[in-house]
Design a protein around this motif. Structure first.
Motif, short mmCIF file in Angstrom:
data_model
loop_
_atom_site.label_atom_id
_atom_site.label_comp_id
_atom_site.label_asym_id
_atom_site.label_seq_id
_atom_site.Cartn_x
_atom_site.Cartn_y
_atom_site.Cartn_z
N ARG A 155 0.83 -1.19 0.00
CA ARG A 155 0.00 0.00 0.00
C ARG A 155 0.86 1.24 0.00
O ARG A 155 0.96 1.93 1.00
CB ARG A 155 -0.86 0.00 1.27
N ARG A 156 1.50 1.53 -1.12
CA ARG A 156 2.35 2.71 -1.17
C ARG A 156 2.05 3.54 -2.41
O ARG A 156 1.56 3.02 -3.41
CB ARG A 156 3.83 2.32 -1.18
N ASP A 169 3.33 5.67 2.84
CA ASP A 169 2.66 4.43 3.20
C ASP A 169 1.17 4.74 3.33
O ASP A 169 0.76 5.50 4.21
CB ASP A 169 3.24 3.93 4.54
#
Lengths: 357, 336
Positions: A155-156, A169
């Motif tokens: 999830r970046r 992040d």
């Protein structure tokens, strides 16, 4: 460059649309016929399917322009120059997602892992939920965002800017971001398909690579023209860019070294006449690249044999005002290709007809 | 040669003219900008400003904000700075369907105009779709001479200008008018000097915004005699090291010698040489060779034949700490 005769004309359909055509994207759903969205500088979103006589026009911004477009599982998201974000289904139902306080939203990305929409306007990054457009967080970067990419793994989101790239992040946006520094102006941005590399296009006509495991820097220089587009091969091993006389294919077969110490394989090279590649789209299923040039020529190149077929001849050869190909986009099944040029002409090429011809 | 008309509507293939507006705070930039934007001319201008909410600019007009970010091109030359954010904003304006007749770019009072000017030569997309028309500096008649003496930025703004608009002339005693013009001419022998009265320039707008000052085809206005007069005028003392030098020569020049000399000169001293303009008489060439440079970014081309006019070379330098004797000697060494 070997070019075989033109394929049958009935496989191509061209429409003059009010331009400039700023972005193309195909729908992601695999259970419905593929739909291509075309974002216009008139503020209209056009939707096109194989069966249509002409594209469906959806005026989203009466006096504005659509500056950015991204395809998500929820539908197409567009951004206007006044900061409005709209969600449009492939069937043509549009809802206003949000109006950002920051105008001129120029980059949109979608994180599949976090199911978040990411929008960049100036130095502001905004994350929104879909399909309701609730703002989850905003983040101010040190300078204007030149490119945006969601990581294919985890999830970046990465945002390029002056003197480097910042990685946030999405699960913990308040945590200090990771900053990768390299002096200069970083523009278009892409993650490698395995998520191990981040690559930016720089103002000074080079690409910069960061190895994410340790922050190692690599620089690939010598482009004769500006770089604004990245496209990955179907197997994720080759990265193609525009900005050259042909299409350089940077190899990422070596997971550790990437393209370090290697020369790019160049396909569809136009030679030394000064013609440059303005758009490139790698085929989603096989070893092919759709390639567009400054003079309006478009080819389909086999990246293994370097044989090409003609997709579109330059509209008026030897003209003083050529119309470069600006965007190319493949449908997810690889059977349909849309092509936009600078004068606002949109061409749909149907390869299922070509194959049976 | 038929000169291009001074006004023409932008078509997709006509580059959009860009005018850079500089000048100290209070000189009258905003008043001029508002006049340009509200006058009945039926044209569509976009304004690029440094910050939103700037006092006095009508925010209903199409405006876009740029950051002050300046970055160096990584080509080893520290004077090749460009405005990255300006490239971004202009690229965004080009994504709109609405065609613009011009872009006005307002810089803050203290900004050095060089990175702005260089941006229009450095980025291929910006260079293809727009053209830098001119640098317009607004100067306050009452205060400009003390500003020139006290700040390093004011002489640079005057030196860089293609047009100098003098505001508040009615507040300056008539006896000082000549002295003011002499001071400006010493710094900049080639600029057009005109007055602006409460935002209304004495020139028609299409002329003001259609100077073609960076167009080599239009740069045929270096009048050697006029420049010489300015050079021989009385001198003024201020604390800046900025000055100008104009050189003239009737003997034809050797193109290779000139290229070598100029390339070496700009490579070694381009940081101090703000602007260079020249109309040159090249040996065995029937046409004028026109040359210009902003710091070390230069371009040159053959334009129109000399025809009935006597071929003669004129070269003007505007810069800091110019070694005038060396420049003169270098120029004379280019004789064919």
């Amino acid at each position: 460059m070997n070019t075989s005769p033109t394929p049958p004309a009935n496989a191509f359909t061209t429409w003059p649309l009010p331009g400039p055509l700023n972005a193309l994207a195909w729908s992601q759903a695999t259970d419905a016929p593929p739909t291509c969205a075309i974002a216009s500088g008139t503020g209209t979103l056009f939707l096109l399917r194989q069966s249509m006589a002409q594209p469906l026009a959806l005026p989203l911004a009466a006096e504005g322009a659509l500056l950015a477009l991204v395809s998500t599982p929820h539908g197409f998201v567009t951004a206007t120059d006044t900061g409005q974000l709209h969600l449009t289904t492939p069937q043509g139902e549009t809802t206003l997602l949000a109006t950002l306080p920051t105008p001129f939203t120029e980059h949109l990305a979608y994180s599949a892992h976090a199911d978040l929409l990411l929008a960049a306007s100036g130095r502001t990054l905004t994350a929104l939920s879909l399909p309701h457009g609730e703002v989850k967080f905003t983040s101010q970067l040190a300078s204007s965002i030149g490119g945006l990419a969601a990581s294919p793994i985890g999830r970046r989101v990465a945002a390029s800017h002056y003197n480097g790239t910042t990685i946030l992040d999405l699960a913990a946006p308040k945590n200090p971001p990771r900053t990768l520094e390299w002096k200069g102006s970083h523009l278009a941005l892409t993650y490698s398909v395995d998520g191990k590399w981040l690559i930016s296009a720089m103002q000074e006509q080079a690409i910069h690579l960061w190895r994410l495991s340790d922050g190692l820097d690599l620089q690939m220089r010598g482009y004769p023209g500006p770089i604004s587009q990245f496209s990955w091969s179907h197997d994720g091993q080759l990265l193609a860019t525009n900005g050259g006389s042909g299409v350089p294919l940077w190899s990422f077969k070596d997971k550790l070294k990437g393209p370090a110490g290697t020369q790019a394989q160049v396909v569809a090279d136009s030679g030394t006449g000064g013609m440059l590649v303005t758009s490139v789209a790698m085929h989603p299923k096989g070893p092919f690249a759709a390639v567009g040039y400054t003079d309006g020529l478009a080819l389909l190149a086999n990246t293994q044999s370097n044989q090409s077929i003609l997709l579109k001849a330059p509209p008026t050869p030897n003209t003083q005002h050529p119309t470069p190909i600006t965007h190319l986009a493949w449908s997810p099944d690889g059977l349909l290709l849309t092509l936009a040029d600078e004068s606002g002409h949109l061409t749909l090429t149907d390869f299922s007809q070509l194959a049976s011809a | 040669m038929p000169l291009a008309p001074t006004t023409q509507h932008s078509t997709p293939n006509t580059p959009i003219p860009v005018t850079v507006l500089t000048g100290f705070l209070g000189a009258g930039k905003t008043t001029l900008l508002n006049h340009i934007l509200t006058a009945q001319h039926g044209k569509k201008y976009a304004v690029i400003i440094n910050e939103f909410g700037q006092a006095g600019v009508d925010d209903k007009l199409l405006t876009a904000q740029v950051d002050e970010e300046i970055f160096e091109m990584n080509n080893g030359c520290i004077c090749c700075t460009v405005r990255g954010d300006l490239i971004r904003i202009i690229t965004l304006l080009l994504k709109r369907a609405q065609k613009l007749d011009g872009i006005l770019l307002e810089t803050t009072g203290l900004a050095n105009p060089a990175p702005v000017a260089q941006t229009f030569f450095a980025d291929p997309t910006v260079a293809a779709k727009t053209r830098l028309d001119s640098i317009l500096t607004v100067a306050d008649a009452v205060h400009i001479r003390s500003q020139l003496a006290q700040t390093p930025e004011a002489p640079e703004q005057i030196a860089f200008a293609d047009t100098i608009l003098i505001s508040k002339m009615d507040e300056l005693p008539q006896a000082e008018w000549e002295d003011l013009e002499g001071t400006l001419r010493t710094l900049n022998p080639t600029a057009l000097i005109a007055r602006v009265n409460r935002g209304v320039p004495e020139l028609p707008l299409e002329q003001l915004l259609g100077r073609h000052a960076f167009s080599l085809e239009h740069m045929l206005t270096l009048d050697p005699k006029f420049i010489e007069d300015a050079q021989n005028g009385h001198h003024h003392h201020h604390n800046s090291a900025i000055s100008s030098l104009s050189l003239g020569m009737d003997n034809p020049l050797d193109p290779e010698k000139f290229d070598d000399w100029m390339a070496n000169l700009l490579a070694t001293q381009g940081q101090n040489i703000l602007r260079t303009k020249g109309v040159l008489n090249i040996a065995h060439e029937p046409k004028r060779y026109v040359f210009q440079a902003v710091h070390m970014m230069s371009e040159g081309t053959f334009t129109t034949p000399w025809g009935d006019q006597k071929p003669t070379s004129t070269l003007v330098f505007i810069g800091k700490n110019l070694d005038k004797a060396a420049l003169k000697e270098g120029f004379y060494s280019c004789i064919a």
